[in-house]
Write an enzyme that holds these catalytic residues in place. Structure first.
Site, mmCIF file in Angstrom:
data_model
loop_
_atom_site.group_PDB
_atom_site.id
_atom_site.type_symbol
_atom_site.label_atom_id
_atom_site.label_comp_id
_atom_site.label_asym_id
_atom_site.label_seq_id
_atom_site.Cartn_x
_atom_site.Cartn_y
_atom_site.Cartn_z
ATOM 1 N N LYS A 1 0.861 -1.185 0.000
ATOM 2 C CA LYS A 1 0.000 0.000 0.000
ATOM 3 C C LYS A 1 0.895 1.231 0.000
ATOM 4 O O LYS A 1 1.696 1.442 0.911
ATOM 5 C CB LYS A 1 -0.912 0.000 1.221
ATOM 6 C CG LYS A 1 -1.871 1.185 1.266
ATOM 7 C CD LYS A 1 -2.796 1.082 2.477
ATOM 8 C CE LYS A 1 -3.757 2.249 2.539
ATOM 9 N NZ LYS A 1 -4.652 2.154 3.727
ATOM 10 N N LYS B 1 -2.143 -1.533 -3.704
ATOM 11 C CA LYS B 1 -3.028 -0.368 -3.643
ATOM 12 C C LYS B 1 -2.184 0.897 -3.723
ATOM 13 O O LYS B 1 -1.223 1.025 -2.960
ATOM 14 C CB LYS B 1 -3.816 -0.399 -2.329
ATOM 15 C CG LYS B 1 -4.799 0.751 -2.160
ATOM 16 C CD LYS B 1 -5.516 0.673 -0.821
ATOM 17 C CE LYS B 1 -6.482 1.843 -0.665
ATOM 18 N NZ LYS B 1 -7.173 1.829 0.639
ATOM 19 N N ARG C 1 -11.181 9.186 1.639
ATOM 20 C CA ARG C 1 -11.130 9.847 2.942
ATOM 21 C C ARG C 1 -12.346 10.728 3.153
ATOM 22 O O ARG C 1 -12.837 10.866 4.279
ATOM 23 C CB ARG C 1 -9.823 10.620 3.077
ATOM 24 C CG ARG C 1 -8.610 9.683 3.154
ATOM 25 C CD ARG C 1 -7.272 10.395 3.113
ATOM 26 N NE ARG C 1 -6.181 9.419 3.101
ATOM 27 C CZ ARG C 1 -4.933 9.699 2.775
ATOM 28 N NH1 ARG C 1 -4.594 10.942 2.449
ATOM 29 N NH2 ARG C 1 -4.005 8.755 2.779
ATOM 30 N N SER D 1 -10.371 5.085 -4.938
ATOM 31 C CA SER D 1 -11.374 6.129 -5.155
ATOM 32 C C SER D 1 -10.938 7.158 -6.186
ATOM 33 O O SER D 1 -11.749 7.606 -7.009
ATOM 34 C CB SER D 1 -11.682 6.812 -3.827
ATOM 35 O OG SER D 1 -10.508 7.365 -3.248
#
Length: 332
Positions: free
Chosen positions: A200, A254, A210, A280
């Site tokens: 990540k 990620k 977030r 996102s």
């Protein structure tokens, strides 16, 4: 192997018709490749749009159930829960994270009671519960590792007890996979799988997420002391090797599309179940371009999924999951 010279080799021969193209297609996409990230919140009758994630809503549990039923009907094998926690429950000690009656644990129990065959994945990190917005405890401005690991283990055990099928440690603390695996074994949750966010990166692509979990305004500083420098590939592979050695069953990269080289390297190096998270920011970019008419939304959505498969991914967490599944079933 070098192809025969032209004209003996005409690469376009096998591109001439759709049937030929499909016959020699190297990679495929199915609903089995999908995990759907879902944002949940307390309340009733709530489908709350997230402005930075067009088409994605925060769902109260009564609205989660029909959404899960639709996903299950479309053949999506798993959903991943991310809670939007009320401000009153966000503290520096993060005790809500392992409350057996917190939002996530109630959602797990409800989903497993209603749809036992639908796999439920969870997120293990303190940021939804942390007044400081970080994945770990903050002490004198430092994100402390070992104290955080102890808290994450308590969080994971509560989720396993609620019935989670897959635990997703996304925190990037050192040693958390080994500690969690040992704790699960000790209390009898031997069959609970761990899908580790092993690689990540400290990415700028997480902004809309977030917003979705309510952490944007609370984050003090950044996460560079525990997430991987985007410039570092060898370090990412070392993190994957460590997590597999500590008992991770599956690993994740990620973000996704900007890190396909890491996905390919992980699959080639370790030959273990490898996932990516189309995060996102990736989703938001594609959606914004499609809404402005700059890209064909359905085509780039499916093309992005095929890129993950070509890079070696066994599955993808994506907010597009219901749309992709519907398209694969001819319901687009």
């Amino acid at each position: 192997m070098t192809p025969a010279p032209f004209p003996a080799a005409r690469m376009r021969r096998l591109r001439r018709t759709n049937a030929l193209r499909e016959m020699v297609q190297e990679n495929g996409l199915s609903t089995r490749d999908l995990i759907w990230p879902v944002f949940i919140r307390d309340g009733e009758g709530i489908e709350e749009p997230i402005s930075s994630l067009p088409g994605v809503n925060r769902l109260s549990l009564d609205r989660l159930m029909p959404a899960a039923e639709k996903a299950h009907r479309l053949g999506i094998p798993a959903i991943c829960l991310f809670p939007y926690t009320d401000a009153s429950l966000r503290t520096e000690t993060c005790e809500e994270a392992w409350n057996p009656e917190n939002l996530t644990n109630r959602a797990i129990r409800a989903l497993k009671a209603e749809f036992p065959e639908l796999m439920v994945m969870t997120d293990i990190a303190l940021d939804p519960y942390n007044a400081n917005g970080h994945d770990g405890f903050v002490v004198n401005g430092e994100i402390v590792n070992d104290e955080t690991v102890n808290a994450l283990v308590k969080m994971g055990l509560a989720q396993a007890e609620a019935g989670a099928d897959i635990l997703g440690p996304s925190d990037m603390m050192d040693g958390r996979i080994g500690a969690l695996r040992l704790a699960l074994e000790e209390v009898g949750h031997r069959d609970v799988a761990i899908l580790s966010y092993a690689a990540k990166f400290a990415s700028a692509f997480y902004g809309p997420f977030r917003d979705a979990v309510g952490a944007s305004g609370r984050l003090v500083g950044d996460k560079a002391t525990y997430q991987i420098n985007p410039a570092n590939a060898s370090e990412a592979l070392a993190c994957v090797a460590r997590d597999l050695s500590e008992g991770a069953d599956m690993v994740m990269v990620k973000p996704g599309m900007p890190y396909l080289d890491i996905c390919r390297a992980v699959k080639d190096r370790f030959a273990r179940p490898t996932f990516a998270y189309q995060v996102s920011g990736e989703y938001a970019m594609l959606m914004a371009a499609a809404q402005n008419g700059w890209l064909d939304g359905d085509k780039v959505m499916l093309e992005s999924m095929m890129a993950f498969k070509r890079a070696g991914c066994d599955g993808v967490l994506t907010y597009f999951a219901p749309r992709i599944a519907a398209a694969l079933h001819g319901q687009g």
